[in-house]
Design a protein around this motif. Structure first.
Motif, short mmCIF file in Angstrom:
data_model
loop_
_atom_site.label_atom_id
_atom_site.label_comp_id
_atom_site.label_asym_id
_atom_site.label_seq_id
_atom_site.Cartn_x
_atom_site.Cartn_y
_atom_site.Cartn_z
N TYR A 150 60.84 27.10 48.85
CA TYR A 150 60.53 26.65 50.17
C TYR A 150 59.09 26.64 50.53
CZ TYR A 150 62.64 26.69 54.78
OH TYR A 150 62.89 26.17 56.02
N GLN A 157 54.54 19.50 53.24
CA GLN A 157 54.52 18.88 54.45
C GLN A 157 53.12 18.79 55.10
OE1 GLN A 157 57.26 20.28 57.38
NE2 GLN A 157 59.07 19.31 56.38
N ASN A 186 68.51 19.57 47.99
CA ASN A 186 68.73 19.48 49.25
C ASN A 186 67.19 19.45 50.08
OD1 ASN A 186 70.35 19.22 51.70
ND2 ASN A 186 69.40 21.06 52.39
N SER A 190 65.56 16.72 52.44
CA SER A 190 65.02 17.22 53.68
C SER A 190 63.40 16.51 53.84
CB SER A 190 64.96 18.60 53.81
OG SER A 190 64.59 19.28 54.97
N ALA A 209 64.47 16.48 65.19
CA ALA A 209 65.38 16.00 64.29
C ALA A 209 66.82 15.53 64.60
CB ALA A 209 65.52 16.97 63.06
N GLU A 243 75.29 14.77 54.91
CA GLU A 243 74.39 15.52 56.16
C GLU A 243 73.26 14.48 56.43
OE1 GLU A 243 75.29 17.39 57.98
OE2 GLU A 243 76.73 18.54 56.86
N GLN B 199 65.81 23.12 64.90
CA GLN B 199 67.33 22.62 64.43
C GLN B 199 67.10 21.31 63.59
OE1 GLN B 199 70.48 22.28 67.02
NE2 GLN B 199 72.06 22.80 65.72
N THR B 200 67.48 21.19 62.68
CA THR B 200 67.45 19.85 61.63
C THR B 200 68.64 19.14 61.72
OG1 THR B 200 68.04 20.70 59.41
CG2 THR B 200 65.87 21.62 60.12
N ASP B 202 70.92 18.38 59.65
CA ASP B 202 72.23 19.05 59.32
C ASP B 202 72.87 20.07 60.06
OD1 ASP B 202 70.67 21.12 58.39
OD2 ASP B 202 70.71 20.72 56.27
N SER B 206 65.43 25.72 60.38
CA SER B 206 64.44 25.69 59.49
C SER B 206 63.26 26.77 59.99
CB SER B 206 64.00 24.37 58.98
OG SER B 206 63.28 23.91 60.08
N GLU B 207 62.40 26.68 59.01
CA GLU B 207 61.22 27.64 59.33
C GLU B 207 60.62 27.20 60.49
OE1 GLU B 207 57.94 28.57 56.08
OE2 GLU B 207 57.55 26.48 56.72
N GLN B 210 61.13 20.35 61.43
CA GLN B 210 61.26 19.23 60.16
C GLN B 210 61.14 19.83 58.77
OE1 GLN B 210 57.46 17.91 61.67
NE2 GLN B 210 58.41 16.56 63.06
N HIS B 211 61.23 21.13 58.71
CA HIS B 211 61.66 21.67 57.16
C HIS B 211 63.02 21.73 57.00
CE1 HIS B 211 60.56 23.69 53.81
NE2 HIS B 211 59.52 24.24 53.88
N GLU B 212 63.36 22.30 55.83
CA GLU B 212 64.53 22.56 55.37
C GLU B 212 65.59 23.74 56.06
OE1 GLU B 212 65.27 23.30 51.36
OE2 GLU B 212 67.16 22.81 51.12
N SER B 213 66.68 23.25 56.52
CA SER B 213 67.45 24.49 57.25
C SER B 213 67.51 25.54 56.17
CB SER B 213 68.56 23.89 57.93
OG SER B 213 69.49 23.17 56.81
N HIS B 214 67.83 26.62 56.90
CA HIS B 214 67.78 27.78 55.95
C HIS B 214 68.47 29.12 56.75
CE1 HIS B 214 65.96 31.53 54.31
NE2 HIS B 214 65.66 30.78 53.29
N TYR B 217 66.38 31.95 58.64
CA TYR B 217 65.67 31.38 59.82
C TYR B 217 66.84 30.84 60.83
CZ TYR B 217 61.72 31.11 56.62
OH TYR B 217 60.75 31.33 55.76
N ARG B 304 70.97 28.10 51.58
CA ARG B 304 70.66 26.77 52.06
C ARG B 304 71.72 25.77 51.17
NH1 ARG B 304 64.73 25.66 49.54
NH2 ARG B 304 64.57 27.82 48.72
N CYS B 305 71.76 24.45 51.35
CA CYS B 305 72.66 23.64 51.01
C CYS B 305 72.35 23.60 49.31
CB CYS B 305 72.53 22.22 51.81
SG CYS B 305 73.76 21.02 51.02
#
Ligand SMILES: [Zn+2]
Lengths: 330, 451
Positions: A150, A157, A186, A190, A209, A243, B199-200, B202, B206-207, B210-214, B217, B304-305
């Protein structure tokens, strides 16, 4: 005799001991080495000493406790005070990061130093490009250990924003390579979403998003849909791709029903015959597409199939959705 | 199949060991978050209803002193005594207050919570702490973990800090004290905006945006919204919300994301590799292997997914669902089985995943989620504050104590403040001198006592 006590280099420093007292919670069996190094760290911090020996000391402390939140800040201020070339520090950090996959302080430290040299770097496009390339190469090395780390993705980014790599072909290609390795990664999906839908060249600044962004060209939406659809064909039960498809449709302001035909390729429900379901996510997708079109009976049937047969693990959830659907019917 | 039971005695033993004996050297990398570990230990023993039996009055007082020793002179707390210099180092020698090793946000949260098990909040320097909290907020609404002498906010953009900030503000009644006494508060609207933008696509959070949902978080954002009173009303969710509402935190999408974290667990296919590290074979396209066609005896939860299951995510996901009032959307039995059969350890405590030795963090969160699900032998549990419901009540009572109005009385030319519920209140007010003429000599007032 320890590493510092009795060492002529540290002769002038009086360590500040830790005052633990009675009643300490979560007491740890510190090693003598740890206790000594911390005492000297407190002493140099109190004296605000920024010197080469402080760099050695902070390196030592980090090797013993990389999650010490202030030693990193102190090290950064020492590097800046001494005007140490940043690339040397980056080299060292690369090793530490590879050994401490879970540590996050190191990434903030890295960014503090990059922020510091950025003004100089950005005046020389070739140097900036070379720097960004080196960062990408290092991150690729980190991804070999864990392609879903992560912190590394967060740093990625940061680099994309800082060096404006949104339009970089190499950036998109490297994500495609990671997805080729593992289509279920994933984190890579992302990052792709971020790359495509936060590109300042053609997106609305600050667009969330989860919301439609009218500025995004249709061709871009089509390209992303095609990419994710191909991935769903490769592994129909990979939720990441599904998704992503939903996310792209929402960005493009398109209805789910526009891909009803595509989702239908994974779901055959002949009248009276045995159904053929290759992806629970396709069925879920169709339930929402049908509900969107007002075909509530069909949507209800899809949700029922999910709960009873194809995604039993989430039966309570599918039943709840059926209840919401009945609410919509009234 | 034998009936599954949480072995209360065994877990009590585990936590008693954590409380009374020294942790192994391997915990050195947690030295800066000992306050966190300390809280987990006290709270676990509370959830097991043991901590009053295990601690003498003297021990409670010593623990209280140790926590207060970590209080930073400028507000907030340090992560452990390692970060707390002797008092003389903080003295202002003319260049402003010396920060030394600045206070840390997470440490502050856990210190305040830990104090409530061995005392109360009267010795927390409330106003300093709330003022300090305001200095941690960035322009985009997010929070850092510490602020340096020159005012730089440090720490990544991390939902955990938002959660902790709102929880501290709630415990210290910051919403009221900040406005009335400090004339300033954190910027709640900006914070809420920041939480929502996390909120992303999916549905997870996320953190930061634009980051990955987790799952961790996601929990932090949901719990923060609850502390701020900004969660959408769960009874007003409709099917179409998930298709149309981009502007609020989208609860149906979060719920979808949360329930998707459940993964059927089969002991034989867990070889320490992540599911996704195995390349899908060519036959995968046609096979229905990946569909959940049969009931799973054991269900684990990932964060995470497409990631492997892990004990702590049972809490992050389960507690999130509980806060949004949807605990019933997962089937708790197979998940409970996963914890009790696969990650519960024979020496007590829980490991991160099957086969791992127990650690304090995973052991606490496993107990926490079992308590939320009303496991016999455990106290009922508050999912947002992450303590027993009884403890939350106790803290809530201490919050209102802070709100009892304070009045001023005068004696020998000095002003004193006193709470209206103080037993001496009536007497002190009756005997109060008239307030001196404020337009006159002010030197007396600068010495006025303020409590
Ligand atoms: Zn975990």
């Amino acid at each position: 005799m320890g590493r510092y006590e009795g060492n002529p280099v540290w002769d002038d420093v009086v360590p500040i001991p830790q005052e633990e007292g009675e009643g300490a919670l979560a007491q740890i069996a510190y090693t003598d080495e740890y206790v000594e190094a911390m005492g000297y760290l407190r002493a140099v911090m109190a004296a605000k000493e920024h010197s080469p020996r402080v760099l050695d000391l902070t390196e030592h402390v980090i090797s013993l406790n990389a999650a010490h939140y202030t030693v990193w800040l102190y090290r950064a201020s020492t590097i800046l005070a001494l005007d140490i070339p940043i690339d040397k520090e980056l080299e060292w950090m690369n090793e530490v990061a590879l050994e401490n996959q879970k540590n996050y302080q190191i990434w903030t430290h890295r960014q503090t130093l990059i922020d510091h040299i950025f003004p100089t770097l950005s005046s020389d496009p070739a140097a900036a490009q070379a720097f960004a390339d080196a960062e990408s190469a290092f991150m690729a090395e980190m991804f070999e250990e864990d392609a879903k780390n992560y912190h590394v993705w967060g740093h990625r980014q940061y680099i994309v924003r800082k060096f404006n790599l949104f339009d970089s072909d190499a950036e998109l290609k490297s994500i495609e390579a990671l997805l080729h390795e593992d289509v279920r990664n994933n984190s890579a999906w992302s990052h792709r979403f971020f790359l495509v839908f936060s590109n300042p060249a053609y997106t609305t600044a600050g667009s969330r998003a989860t919301e439609h962004d009218p500025k995004i060209p249709d061709a871009m939406i089509d390209r992303e849909l095609a990419f994710a659809q191909a991935a769903a064909h490769e592994a129909p039960q990979n939720q990441s791709a599904w998704e992503y498809i939903r996310g792209v449709l929402r960005k493009g302001g398109r209805e789910l029903a526009t891909l009803e035909g595509f989702a239908g390729e994974f779901v055959r429900i002949p009248e009276g015959g045995e159904e053929d379901i290759r992806s629970s996510h396709a069925l879920d997708f169709l339930a929402d597409a049908w509900s969107e079109k007002g075909e509530l009976d069909k949507a209800d049937m899809a949700l029922r199939l999910l709960g009873e047969k194809y995604d039993r693990i989430r039966k309570n959830y599918w039943d709840w959705k059926r209840g919401l659907l009945r609410g919509a019917k009234v | 199949m034998a009936e599954l039971k949480l072995n209360i005695e065994l877990h009590t033993k585990y936590w008693k060991r954590c409380l009374k004996s020294v942790l192994p050297t391997g915990y050195s990398s947690n030295d800066s978050s000992r306050m966190t570990l300390g809280f987990f230990i006290l709270s676990a023993l509370d959830v097991l209803d043991q901590h009053k039996k295990l601690l003498s009055e003297k021990e409670r007082a010593d623990i209280r002193d140790w926590i207060l020793r970590c209080q930073h002179p400028s507000g907030g707390f340090c992560g452990s005594t390692n970060h707390r210099f002797p008092d003389e180092y903080y003295v202002d020698v003319g260049q402003g207050k010396e920060l030394m090793d600045p206070a840390n946000l997470a440490a502050t949260y856990f210190a305040i919570l830990a104090l409530t098990y061995v005392g109360d909040l009267s010795q927390v320097r409330r106003r300093d702490c709330l003022k300090w909290l305001q200095t941690l907020q960035r322009d985009d609404g997010s929070f850092g973990e510490l602020v340096t002498t020159n005012g730089t906010i440090e720490g990544g953009r991390d939902m955990r800090y938002c959660y902790i900030a709102t929880a501290i503000r709630w415990m210290l009644v910051g919403d009221q004290i900040s406005k009335e006494e400090l004339k300033d508060d954190i910027d709640v609207d900006k914070l809420v905006e920041h939480l929502r933008s996390g909120q992303t696509y999916d549905g997870g959070i996320s953190e930061s945006s634009q980051h990955e949902s987790h799952a961790g978080y996601t929990y932090c954002a949901i719990a923060s919204l609850q502390f701020l009173g900004r969660l959408p009303d769960p009874s007003k969710i409709s099917y179409s919300d998930s298709l149309t509402s981009p502007n609020l935190i989208n609860v149906p999408d979060i719920v979808h994301w949360l329930v998707s974290r459940q993964v059927g667990y089969h002991a034989e296919d867990h070889d320490g590799e992540t599911v996704s590290q195995k390349r899908p074979g060519p036959s995968e396209q046609l096979s229905l292997d990946q569909l959940s066609l049969q009931d799973s005896e054991c269900v684990g939860i990932n964060g995470r997914c497409n990631k492997p299951v892990d004990t702590c995510y049972v809490f992050w996901v389960g507690a999130s669902l509980d806060i949004v009032g949807r605990s019933n959307l997962i089937d708790r039995n197979p998940i409970r089985r996963f914890l009790l059969e696969e990650t519960q350890h024979q020496i007590g405590g829980f490991g991160q995943f099957p086969g791992k030795p127990p650690d304090i963090y995973h052991s606490y969160l496993a107990l926490a989620i079992l308590a939320i699900w009303k496991e016999p032998g455990l106290k009922s549990f508050d999912p947002a504050l992450c303590v027993s419901a009884e403890q939350r009540e106790k803290i809530n009572a201490q919050r209102s104590i802070a709100l009892v109005p304070t009045r001023t009385y005068w004696k020998h030319g000095y002003s004193f403040s006193i709470k209206e519920d103080d037993p001496n209140f009536e007497k002190a007010m009756a005997e109060s001198e008239d307030a001196p003429d404020l337009a006159g000599d002010t030197s007396t007032f600068s010495q006025a006592v303020k409590t």
